[in-house]
Design an enzyme around this catalytic site. Sequence first.
Site, PDB file in Angstrom:
ATOM      1  N   ALA A   9     -17.750 -32.335  17.264  1.00 36.94           N
ATOM      2  CA  ALA A   9     -18.611 -33.187  16.430  1.00 36.94           C
ATOM      3  C   ALA A   9     -20.059 -32.957  16.854  1.00 36.94           C
ATOM      4  O   ALA A   9     -20.512 -33.462  17.884  1.00 36.94           O
ATOM      5  CB  ALA A   9     -18.205 -34.652  16.605  1.00 36.94           C
ATOM      6  N   GLY A  10     -20.778 -32.162  16.086  1.00 36.16           N
ATOM      7  CA  GLY A  10     -22.161 -31.817  16.423  1.00 36.16           C
ATOM      8  C   GLY A  10     -23.163 -32.682  15.680  1.00 36.16           C
ATOM      9  O   GLY A  10     -22.792 -33.557  14.893  1.00 36.16           O
ATOM     10  N   THR A  12     -25.090 -31.965  13.259  1.00 36.53           N
ATOM     11  CA  THR A  12     -25.107 -31.779  11.804  1.00 36.53           C
ATOM     12  C   THR A  12     -23.706 -31.626  11.225  1.00 36.53           C
ATOM     13  O   THR A  12     -23.385 -32.224  10.211  1.00 36.53           O
ATOM     14  CB  THR A  12     -25.926 -30.511  11.437  1.00 36.53           C
ATOM     15  OG1 THR A  12     -27.211 -30.597  12.045  1.00 36.53           O
ATOM     16  CG2 THR A  12     -26.077 -30.385   9.922  1.00 36.53           C
ATOM     17  N   LEU A  13     -22.888 -30.808  11.875  1.00 33.59           N
ATOM     18  CA  LEU A  13     -21.563 -30.500  11.328  1.00 33.59           C
ATOM     19  C   LEU A  13     -20.461 -30.838  12.322  1.00 33.59           C
ATOM     20  O   LEU A  13     -20.638 -30.670  13.540  1.00 33.59           O
ATOM     21  CB  LEU A  13     -21.467 -28.999  10.997  1.00 33.59           C
ATOM     22  CG  LEU A  13     -22.402 -28.435   9.914  1.00 33.59           C
ATOM     23  CD1 LEU A  13     -22.246 -26.921   9.826  1.00 33.59           C
ATOM     24  CD2 LEU A  13     -22.117 -29.068   8.560  1.00 33.59           C
ATOM     25  N   GLU A  76     -19.112 -30.262  26.182  1.00 32.01           N
ATOM     26  CA  GLU A  76     -19.447 -29.332  25.096  1.00 32.01           C
ATOM     27  C   GLU A  76     -19.633 -27.887  25.568  1.00 32.01           C
ATOM     28  O   GLU A  76     -19.111 -26.948  24.963  1.00 32.01           O
ATOM     29  CB  GLU A  76     -20.720 -29.835  24.400  1.00 32.01           C
ATOM     30  CG  GLU A  76     -21.155 -28.949  23.264  1.00 32.01           C
ATOM     31  CD  GLU A  76     -22.389 -29.486  22.537  1.00 32.01           C
ATOM     32  OE1 GLU A  76     -22.822 -30.622  22.823  1.00 32.01           O
ATOM     33  OE2 GLU A  76     -22.908 -28.751  21.687  1.00 32.01           O
ATOM     34  N   GLY A 127     -30.957 -24.646  13.523  1.00 29.59           N
ATOM     35  CA  GLY A 127     -30.492 -24.823  12.147  1.00 29.59           C
ATOM     36  C   GLY A 127     -31.084 -26.051  11.474  1.00 29.59           C
ATOM     37  O   GLY A 127     -31.292 -26.059  10.253  1.00 29.59           O
ATOM     38  N   GLY A 128     -31.372 -27.076  12.282  1.00 22.22           N
ATOM     39  CA  GLY A 128     -31.992 -28.280  11.727  1.00 22.22           C
ATOM     40  C   GLY A 128     -33.397 -27.970  11.218  1.00 22.22           C
ATOM     41  O   GLY A 128     -33.855 -28.547  10.223  1.00 22.22           O
ATOM     42  N   SER A 231     -23.417 -22.476  13.709  1.00 20.42           N
ATOM     43  CA  SER A 231     -23.189 -22.468  12.253  1.00 20.42           C
ATOM     44  C   SER A 231     -24.407 -22.006  11.464  1.00 20.42           C
ATOM     45  O   SER A 231     -24.291 -21.700  10.277  1.00 20.42           O
ATOM     46  CB  SER A 231     -22.781 -23.856  11.755  1.00 20.42           C
ATOM     47  OG  SER A 231     -21.702 -24.361  12.482  1.00 20.42           O
TER      48      SER A 231
HETATM   49  N1  LIG Z   1     -22.408 -26.500   4.924  1.00 16.28           N
HETATM   50  C1  LIG Z   1     -23.481 -26.677   5.681  1.00 16.28           C
HETATM   51  N2  LIG Z   1     -24.223 -27.794   5.536  1.00 16.28           N
HETATM   52  C2  LIG Z   1     -25.306 -28.014   6.300  1.00 16.28           C
HETATM   53  N3  LIG Z   1     -25.741 -27.134   7.240  1.00 16.28           N
HETATM   54  C3  LIG Z   1     -25.044 -26.006   7.431  1.00 16.28           C
HETATM   55  C4  LIG Z   1     -23.887 -25.727   6.656  1.00 16.28           C
HETATM   56  N4  LIG Z   1     -23.378 -24.541   7.074  1.00 16.28           N
HETATM   57  C5  LIG Z   1     -24.191 -24.088   8.017  1.00 16.28           C
HETATM   58  N5  LIG Z   1     -25.218 -24.961   8.256  1.00 16.28           N
HETATM   59  C6  LIG Z   1     -26.280 -24.702   9.255  1.00 16.28           C
HETATM   60  O1  LIG Z   1     -25.712 -24.916  10.511  1.00 16.28           O
HETATM   61  C7  LIG Z   1     -26.537 -25.802  11.294  1.00 16.28           C
HETATM   62  C8  LIG Z   1     -25.678 -26.603  12.239  1.00 16.28           C
HETATM   63  O2  LIG Z   1     -25.061 -25.707  13.137  1.00 16.28           O
HETATM   64  P1  LIG Z   1     -23.908 -26.194  14.132  1.00 16.28           P
HETATM   65  O3  LIG Z   1     -22.771 -26.748  13.365  1.00 16.28           O
HETATM   66  O4  LIG Z   1     -23.630 -25.068  15.057  1.00 16.28           O
HETATM   67  O5  LIG Z   1     -24.680 -27.345  14.881  1.00 16.28           O
HETATM   68  P2  LIG Z   1     -24.165 -28.764  15.418  1.00 16.28           P
HETATM   69  O6  LIG Z   1     -23.008 -28.532  16.319  1.00 16.28           O
HETATM   70  O7  LIG Z   1     -23.951 -29.691  14.267  1.00 16.28           O
HETATM   71  O8  LIG Z   1     -25.449 -29.253  16.215  1.00 16.28           O
HETATM   72  P3  LIG Z   1     -25.679 -29.402  17.805  1.00 16.28           P
HETATM   73  O9  LIG Z   1     -24.745 -28.442  18.484  1.00 16.28           O
HETATM   74  O10 LIG Z   1     -27.115 -29.035  18.009  1.00 16.28           O
HETATM   75  O11 LIG Z   1     -25.340 -30.834  18.075  1.00 16.28           O
HETATM   76  C9  LIG Z   1     -27.292 -26.622  10.267  1.00 16.28           C
HETATM   77  O12 LIG Z   1     -28.496 -27.119  10.789  1.00 16.28           O
HETATM   78  C10 LIG Z   1     -27.505 -25.612   9.134  1.00 16.28           C
HETATM   79  O13 LIG Z   1     -28.654 -24.829   9.367  1.00 16.28           O
HETATM   80 MG   LIG Z   2     -22.876 -27.719  18.248  1.00 16.88          MG
END
Ligand SMILES: Nc1ncnc2c1ncn2[C@@H]1O[C@H](COP(=O)(O)OP(=O)(O)OP(=O)(O)O)[C@@H](O)[C@H]1O
Ligand SMILES: [Mg+2]
Length: 273
Positions: A9-10, A12-13, A76, A127-128, A231
């Site tokens: 659970a990150g 954003t995703l 993590e 990515g944010g 991601s």
């Molecule tokens: N379907 C989607 N919707 C939104 N963002 C997406 C999508 N697919 C890819 N991304 C990109 O992936 C990024 C999030 O990457 P990732 O899932 O690795 O991070 P996270 O685990 O949520 O965050 P963190 O590890 O920093 O807590 C987003 O900021 C965006 O740029």
């Molecule tokens: Mg992450």
Amino acid sequence: MTTRIGIDAGGTLTKIAYWDRENKMSFKSFLSSDFQGVREWIENKHSSSAICLTGGRAEQLKKFLLSKQDLPYMVEFDATMNGVMYQMKQEVISSSSAIIANIGTGTSIHIMHDKTHSRIAGSGIGGGTLLGLGMALTGLTNYKEMIALSKDGKRSTIDVLVSDIYKDNKLPITGSLTASNFGGVTLKPEQARSRADLLAGIQGIIGEVVATLCIQAAEAHGVKDIIYIGSTLEENSLLQEIIESYTILKNKNPIFLEKHGYSGAIGALLENN
Ligand SMILES: Nc1ncnc2c1ncn2[C@@H]1O[C@H](COP(=O)(O)OP(=O)(O)OP(=O)(O)O)[C@@H](O)[C@H]1O
Ligand SMILES: [Mg+2]
């Protein structure tokens, strides 16, 4: 019905790795703003699975799931490294020492020596930033739409290259290097700029900042391999190209894994075994 699932659970995703009916590793992701979707997916399809959680929002998700059992949690970075090592084995990539950059909401940079790892750097550029700057400058909110449009963009209208500045003078460094990301917006006022150009410029900032940090970390630690995950690389060939070409130019070896964003979820799934 599966028996185990790993959830990362990150910010954003929320990424999920699980074994399907054929015992093949499978993947699913949700926006972390949609914990309801995660809960329904688990209740409908995997209600009797053993869950292992990781990621910065694991505790929040755990509370939301109202699980009767105390769900195991994995740190993590440990989960991510396990997932990276598993994917490398699957894809027959070997490296005893590597820099690992996780381009998530922000970017976290680690060094891996054999089976040990430590965090060495990080950046809020990730990515944010891609989503946030993309939305601020173009009004778009959908990740896939932004990525698709950025591929048609021209960075030449946004950025200033070393060769733009040196023109007919003898170049002190490679002319095709970016001298100033977005500097062209003021220095090339006569040029028309599309939303695609702005998005391509944003991808340039993210790719070049992250690659630069990793290259410097690799140099400081005497390492050649740099593994880029997260991601933000998902279906994002432009970002991969920016990172790849700059990393190679600096004599380092860029490595991308197939399941860019799923290392943490894979690590949590495997820990569960
Ligand atoms: N379907 C989607 N919707 C939104 N963002 C997406 C999508 N697919 C890819 N991304 C990109 O992936 C990024 C999030 O990457 P990732 O899932 O690795 O991070 P996270 O685990 O949520 O965050 P963190 O590890 O920093 O807590 C987003 O900021 C965006 O740029
Ligand atoms: Mg992450």
